[in-house]
Design a protein around this motif. Structure first.
Motif, short mmCIF file in Angstrom:
data_model
loop_
_atom_site.label_atom_id
_atom_site.label_comp_id
_atom_site.label_asym_id
_atom_site.label_seq_id
_atom_site.Cartn_x
_atom_site.Cartn_y
_atom_site.Cartn_z
N LEU A 37 235.48 50.79 96.59
CA LEU A 37 236.53 51.77 96.89
C LEU A 37 237.73 51.59 95.96
O LEU A 37 238.40 52.55 95.62
CB LEU A 37 236.96 51.62 98.35
N LYS A 38 237.94 50.36 95.54
CA LYS A 38 239.05 50.03 94.62
C LYS A 38 238.58 48.95 93.65
O LYS A 38 237.73 48.13 93.96
CB LYS A 38 240.26 49.50 95.41
N MET A 76 236.33 54.24 92.97
CA MET A 76 235.01 54.80 93.27
C MET A 76 234.70 55.98 92.34
O MET A 76 235.48 56.91 92.22
CB MET A 76 234.95 55.26 94.72
N ASN A 77 233.54 55.92 91.70
CA ASN A 77 233.10 56.96 90.77
C ASN A 77 232.07 57.84 91.49
O ASN A 77 230.89 57.51 91.54
CB ASN A 77 232.50 56.31 89.52
N VAL A 78 232.52 58.96 92.04
CA VAL A 78 231.66 59.81 92.86
C VAL A 78 230.61 60.52 92.01
O VAL A 78 229.47 60.71 92.45
CB VAL A 78 232.50 60.83 93.65
N GLN A 79 230.95 60.88 90.78
CA GLN A 79 229.96 61.51 89.90
C GLN A 79 228.80 60.55 89.63
O GLN A 79 227.62 60.94 89.67
CB GLN A 79 230.59 61.95 88.59
N LYS A 100 237.94 58.46 103.63
CA LYS A 100 237.30 58.92 104.87
C LYS A 100 236.60 60.25 104.66
O LYS A 100 235.50 60.49 105.16
CB LYS A 100 238.34 59.03 105.99
N GLU A 101 237.24 61.14 103.91
CA GLU A 101 236.66 62.46 103.64
C GLU A 101 235.40 62.33 102.78
O GLU A 101 234.41 63.04 103.01
CB GLU A 101 237.68 63.35 102.94
N ILE A 102 235.42 61.43 101.80
CA ILE A 102 234.25 61.20 100.96
C ILE A 102 233.10 60.65 101.80
O ILE A 102 231.95 61.10 101.70
CB ILE A 102 234.57 60.23 99.80
N ILE A 103 233.41 59.67 102.65
CA ILE A 103 232.39 59.05 103.51
C ILE A 103 231.78 60.08 104.45
O ILE A 103 230.56 60.15 104.62
CB ILE A 103 233.00 57.87 104.29
N GLU A 145 231.90 71.46 97.01
CA GLU A 145 232.21 71.87 95.63
C GLU A 145 231.92 70.74 94.66
O GLU A 145 231.40 70.97 93.56
CB GLU A 145 233.68 72.28 95.54
N SER A 146 232.27 69.50 95.04
CA SER A 146 232.07 68.35 94.13
C SER A 146 230.59 68.12 93.84
O SER A 146 230.20 67.85 92.70
CB SER A 146 232.68 67.09 94.73
N ARG A 147 229.76 68.24 94.86
CA ARG A 147 228.33 68.04 94.67
C ARG A 147 227.74 69.14 93.77
O ARG A 147 226.92 68.86 92.89
CB ARG A 147 227.64 68.03 96.03
#
Length: 303
Positions: free
Chosen positions: A92-93, A97-100, A135-138, A283-285
């Protein structure tokens, strides 16, 4: 003949961990250094780490692998057999965190047919300001259907939950570099003493410390492959037409697309595009899907 599982392959030798009648590793016995039968080479069979095998002991205390049992799964990178679970470890830090990259790993896990668990480390470093974002990402990934576990090596958070999933399984640990994969395993299993490297803050990533695939026996009948894993995420093994199916939430809508072979980018009557517009696909996905599709097309042209 005896039953075992190959936990390491090095310089022409296979190191086999003996298994009991119940298929669980025999804790009291160390691995047996084995050679493969010459017939394997003639048949084009190459034993892999994770293979369940039959072997016989030789007079010098070593052994010979005589049979490779049928595989449930087979991975190309890392080269190993019978893994059913992939633990994708992202921090997370430090680094952020690299979501892509997470989505890229998930594409490869889906294509390989493994079950994915998203393990988020360094939970203790998250401040109140960042908590809502994470929290929103999870929640996003949980909604898609992925198991998400937050951990902290310092606080011991999430270890028991993660170990329950690993029991009796051959698991691959992979993910973002420098996030504490080895530290996590060390904290879960005191005495393991895997090599770790400090993260490079300048580059925002750490250096891989694992040189080859090796299965680490757990105290609950499972094995973990501590490896860089799917480190070469180049999409060369995935067809362009397969990418959409590797995004789990697309499957619910893609069957309703007007055109067969829809790329979900511009076609009229595309149900995936409609679902994205209605907020049913994040949108991110969708953005990452389009980026990966372009990357794949570019690589196909070049290769």
């Amino acid at each position: 003949m005896l039953d075992g599982v190959i936990i390491k392959a090095l310089s022409g030798y296979y190191y086999v961990k003996p298994l009991g009648e119940d298929g669980a590793p025999i804790d009291s016995e160390s691995s047996v250094q084995c050679r493969g039968r010459g017939v394997f080479k003639n048949r084009g069979i190459s034993p892999l780490v994770g293979d369940r095998v039959k072997y016989v002991l030789t007079e010098n205390g070593e052994g010979t692998v005589t049979e490779v049992l049928q595989r449930e799964t087979e991975l190309i990178r890392p080269p190993m057999a019978n893994a059913r679970l992939a633990v994708l470890v992202f921090s997370l830090k430090e680094p952020e965190m690299n979501v892509q990259l997470l989505d890229k790993f998930l594409v490869h896990i889906e294509q390989a047919g493994l079950t994915a668990i998203i393990c988020l480390t360094k939970s203790d470093l998250v401040d109140e300001k960042s908590e809502q974002k994470y929290k929103e990402i999870i929640e996003l990934y949980k909604k898609i259907g992925y198991e998400v576990i937050r951990t902290s090596s310092k606080e011991g958070l999430g270890f028991n939950e993660l170990k329950e999933h690993l029991a009796g399984e051959i698991s691959v640990f992979s993910g973002q570099s420098g996030v504490g994969k080895s530290s996590l395993l060390n904290a879960m299993m005191p005495g393991l003493a895997l090599e770790t490297n400090e993260i490079s803050m300048k580059l925002g990533r750490g250096k891989h410390t694992t040189r080859h695939v090796e299965l680490i026996p757990l105290d609950n009948g499972g094995f973990v492959a501590d490896t860089p894993g799917f480190s070469q995420l180049d999409f060369l093994e995935i067809g362009v037409e397969e990418l959409g199916d590797c995004f789990r939430e697309f499957r619910e809508y893609s069957g309703g697309c007007k055109f067969r072979g829809c790329t979900h980018t511009h076609e009229p009557g595309c149900e995936v595009i409609r679902a994205k517009a209605d907020g049913l696909i994040a949108e991110s996905r969708y953005k990452h899907y389009v980026q990966f599709l372009e990357e794949m097309k570019d690589k196909k042209r070049r290769y």
